[in-house]
Enzyme design. Structure first.
Site, PDB file in Angstrom:
ATOM      1  N   SER A  81      44.943 -26.595  15.287  1.00  0.00           N
ATOM      2  CA  SER A  81      43.825 -25.862  14.695  1.00  0.00           C
ATOM      3  C   SER A  81      44.329 -24.654  13.931  1.00  0.00           C
ATOM      4  CB  SER A  81      42.859 -25.390  15.788  1.00  0.00           C
ATOM      5  OG  SER A  81      41.954 -24.468  15.213  1.00  0.00           O
ATOM      6  N   HIS A 106      43.285 -29.417  11.903  1.00  0.00           N
ATOM      7  CA  HIS A 106      41.898 -29.133  12.285  1.00  0.00           C
ATOM      8  C   HIS A 106      41.475 -27.806  11.654  1.00  0.00           C
ATOM      9  CE1 HIS A 106      38.493 -29.561  15.108  1.00  0.00           C
ATOM     10  NE2 HIS A 106      38.576 -28.255  15.300  1.00  0.00           N
ATOM     11  N   ASP A 124      38.463 -25.059  11.452  1.00  0.00           N
ATOM     12  CA  ASP A 124      37.263 -24.574  12.129  1.00  0.00           C
ATOM     13  C   ASP A 124      36.461 -23.656  11.214  1.00  0.00           C
ATOM     14  OD1 ASP A 124      37.390 -25.621  14.861  1.00  0.00           O
ATOM     15  OD2 ASP A 124      39.254 -24.484  14.992  1.00  0.00           O
ATOM     16  N   MET A 151      33.234 -21.458  10.568  1.00  0.00           N
ATOM     17  CA  MET A 151      32.210 -20.749  11.363  1.00  0.00           C
ATOM     18  C   MET A 151      31.407 -19.815  10.470  1.00  0.00           C
ATOM     19  SD  MET A 151      34.529 -19.634  14.589  1.00  0.00           S
ATOM     20  CE  MET A 151      35.658 -20.768  15.387  1.00  0.00           C
ATOM     21  N   HIS A 157      35.756 -29.136  11.141  1.00  0.00           N
ATOM     22  CA  HIS A 157      34.789 -28.934  12.235  1.00  0.00           C
ATOM     23  C   HIS A 157      33.813 -27.841  11.793  1.00  0.00           C
ATOM     24  CE1 HIS A 157      34.314 -27.470  16.712  1.00  0.00           C
ATOM     25  NE2 HIS A 157      33.182 -27.942  16.220  1.00  0.00           N
ATOM     26  N   MET A 196      31.055 -25.448  12.409  1.00  0.00           N
ATOM     27  CA  MET A 196      30.252 -24.710  13.396  1.00  0.00           C
ATOM     28  C   MET A 196      29.314 -23.813  12.604  1.00  0.00           C
ATOM     29  SD  MET A 196      33.288 -24.007  16.089  1.00  0.00           S
ATOM     30  CE  MET A 196      34.517 -24.372  14.847  1.00  0.00           C
ATOM     31  N   MET A 248      33.511 -30.351  23.020  1.00  0.00           N
ATOM     32  CA  MET A 248      34.021 -28.976  23.119  1.00  0.00           C
ATOM     33  C   MET A 248      34.398 -28.693  24.576  1.00  0.00           C
ATOM     34  SD  MET A 248      34.133 -27.684  20.110  1.00  0.00           S
ATOM     35  CE  MET A 248      34.822 -26.148  20.750  1.00  0.00           C
ATOM     36  N   GLY A 286      33.621 -20.861  18.993  1.00  0.00           N
ATOM     37  CA  GLY A 286      33.576 -19.541  18.372  1.00  0.00           C
ATOM     38  C   GLY A 286      34.940 -18.871  18.294  1.00  0.00           C
ATOM     39  N   PHE A 287      35.747 -19.059  19.326  1.00  0.00           N
ATOM     40  CA  PHE A 287      37.021 -18.345  19.388  1.00  0.00           C
ATOM     41  C   PHE A 287      38.119 -19.233  19.962  1.00  0.00           C
ATOM     42  CE2 PHE A 287      33.641 -15.270  19.518  1.00  0.00           C
ATOM     43  CZ  PHE A 287      34.059 -14.316  18.603  1.00  0.00           C
ATOM     44  N   GLY A 288      39.335 -19.019  19.457  1.00  0.00           N
ATOM     45  CA  GLY A 288      40.494 -19.684  20.041  1.00  0.00           C
ATOM     46  C   GLY A 288      40.939 -18.914  21.279  1.00  0.00           C
ATOM     47  N   GLY A 289      41.866 -19.512  22.013  1.00  0.00           N
ATOM     48  CA  GLY A 289      42.486 -18.805  23.132  1.00  0.00           C
ATOM     49  C   GLY A 289      41.667 -18.708  24.403  1.00  0.00           C
ATOM     50  N   ASP A 305      38.571 -30.177  22.175  1.00  0.00           N
ATOM     51  CA  ASP A 305      38.840 -28.976  21.370  1.00  0.00           C
ATOM     52  C   ASP A 305      38.593 -27.737  22.216  1.00  0.00           C
ATOM     53  OD1 ASP A 305      39.107 -27.114  19.368  1.00  0.00           O
ATOM     54  OD2 ASP A 305      37.353 -27.772  18.218  1.00  0.00           O
ATOM     55  N   GLY A 306      39.673 -26.988  22.462  1.00  0.00           N
ATOM     56  CA  GLY A 306      39.555 -25.717  23.176  1.00  0.00           C
ATOM     57  C   GLY A 306      40.400 -25.679  24.434  1.00  0.00           C
ATOM     58  N   GLY A 307      41.376 -24.763  24.449  1.00  0.00           N
ATOM     59  CA  GLY A 307      42.189 -24.569  25.651  1.00  0.00           C
ATOM     60  C   GLY A 307      43.139 -25.709  25.950  1.00  0.00           C
ATOM     61  N   GLY A 353      45.207 -25.289  19.346  1.00  0.00           N
ATOM     62  CA  GLY A 353      45.251 -24.061  18.553  1.00  0.00           C
ATOM     63  C   GLY A 353      46.379 -23.154  18.990  1.00  0.00           C
TER      64      GLY A 353
HETATM   65  C1  DX5 Z   1      36.843 -23.032  18.916  1.00  0.00           C
HETATM   66  C2  DX5 Z   1      37.488 -23.950  17.908  1.00  0.00           C
HETATM   67  C3  DX5 Z   1      38.804 -24.505  18.332  1.00  0.00           C
HETATM   68  C4  DX5 Z   1      39.876 -23.486  18.573  1.00  0.00           C
HETATM   69  C5  DX5 Z   1      40.831 -24.029  19.594  1.00  0.00           C
HETATM   70  O1  DX5 Z   1      35.569 -22.713  18.499  1.00  0.00           O
HETATM   71  O2  DX5 Z   1      36.628 -25.052  17.637  1.00  0.00           O
HETATM   72  O3  DX5 Z   1      39.272 -25.488  17.417  1.00  0.00           O
HETATM   73  O4  DX5 Z   1      40.582 -23.140  17.427  1.00  0.00           O
HETATM   74  O5  DX5 Z   1      41.784 -23.058  19.871  1.00  0.00           O
HETATM   75  P1  DX5 Z   1      42.603 -22.996  21.226  1.00  0.00           P
HETATM   76  O6  DX5 Z   1      43.419 -24.247  21.295  1.00  0.00           O
HETATM   77  O7  DX5 Z   1      43.377 -21.748  21.104  1.00  0.00           O
HETATM   78  O8  DX5 Z   1      41.579 -22.965  22.343  1.00  0.00           O
HETATM   79 ZN    ZN Z   2      37.360 -26.903  16.387  1.00  0.00          ZN
END
Ligand code: DX5
Ligand code: ZN
Length: 219
Positions: free
Chosen positions: A10, A35, A37, A39, A68, A70, A138, A143-146, A176-178, A198
């Site tokens: 991502s 990927h 994202d 937003m 993706h 959002m 999801m 909304g946020f990575g990490g 997607d996520g974590g 990500g």
């Molecule tokens: C969150 C995004 C993800 C995000 C994943 O809203 O859709 O794609 O970038 O990031 P990580 O892998 O850091 O959770």
């Molecule tokens: Zn995503």
């Protein structure tokens, strides 16, 4: 049938100031897709990037772009991505005629996906399964990575895999996520075949090693 594994870093987690180098680093590390994202600050509590950024990615990318969306009005915004995206994923919770948007994405020449937030039950996407190329589950609140991976979402991945087999469909199941080695392995064991990665990919000094480890985790 389960499709072959796809690993999609991502770009939300990349260094935006070195975008082209980051795209090349991801490609040279063995990524299958990138990927993106998008937003809008309404559908999620963050603003990331839009069509101009994704076009800049497309200028150097040699692999498919997985967009993706959002955004609150994916039906209005998706046409701005069709010239560069391979697959465009929209959320079932957004304000639009979901079946109509999916059909319009296909008509524009892209593959189409549907996604659902952690709070949304699997039943919400069931009516659309025969219309999609990809189901994006999801595993964090978008909304946020990490953020930390939500293990309880594996029930949805299992339901998606069960429905795919029962209905004789072939959509991909993306998480997607974590995602890291441990949560990626758990996701694959639950039925996921497409991993968005990500922070774990872009923060690694050796992204190639991260991707290779994910690719062989199930073997
Ligand atoms: C969150 C995004 C993800 C995000 C994943 O809203 O859709 O794609 O970038 O990031 P990580 O892998 O850091 O959770
Ligand atoms: Zn995503």
């Amino acid at each position: 049938m389960k499709p072959p594994l796809v690993i999609a870093p991502s770009l939300l987690a990349c260094d935006f100031g070195r975008l082209h180098e980051e795209v090349r680093r991801a490609q040279e590390s063995g990524s299958d897709w990138l990927h993106c994202d998008v937003m809008d600050g309404h559908f999620v509590d963050n603003i990331s990037f839009g069509p101009a950024f994704v076009e800049a990615v497309a200028k150097v990318s040699t692999i498919p772009l997985d967009v993706h969306l959002m955004v609150e009005r994916p039906d209005h915004y998706f046409p701005r991505f069709t010239s560069v995206a391979s697959v465009i994923t929209v959320h079932v919770e957004a304000q639009h005629d979901v079946a109509g948007t999916l059909a319009a994405i296909r008509k524009a020449g892209c593959r189409c996906g549907i996604s659902l937030r952690p709070a949304t039950p699997f039943e919400a996407v069931e009516p659309f399964l025969h219309r999609i190329d990809l189901l994006l589950v999801m595993t964090v609140v978008p909304g946020f990575g990490g953020q930390p991976f939500m293990t309880e979402m594996m029930a949805k991945v299992e339901a998606a895999a069960e429905a795919r087999a029962r209905l004789g469909l072939s959509y991909r199941i993306e998480v997607d996520g974590g995602i890291n080695r441990e949560t990626g392995l758990l996701s694959m064991r639950s039925g996921a075949d497409t991993l968005v990665v990500g922070t774990h990919a872009f923060n690694a000094p050796d992204m190639g090693a991260v991707i290779a480890k994910l690719r062989t985790a199930l073997l």
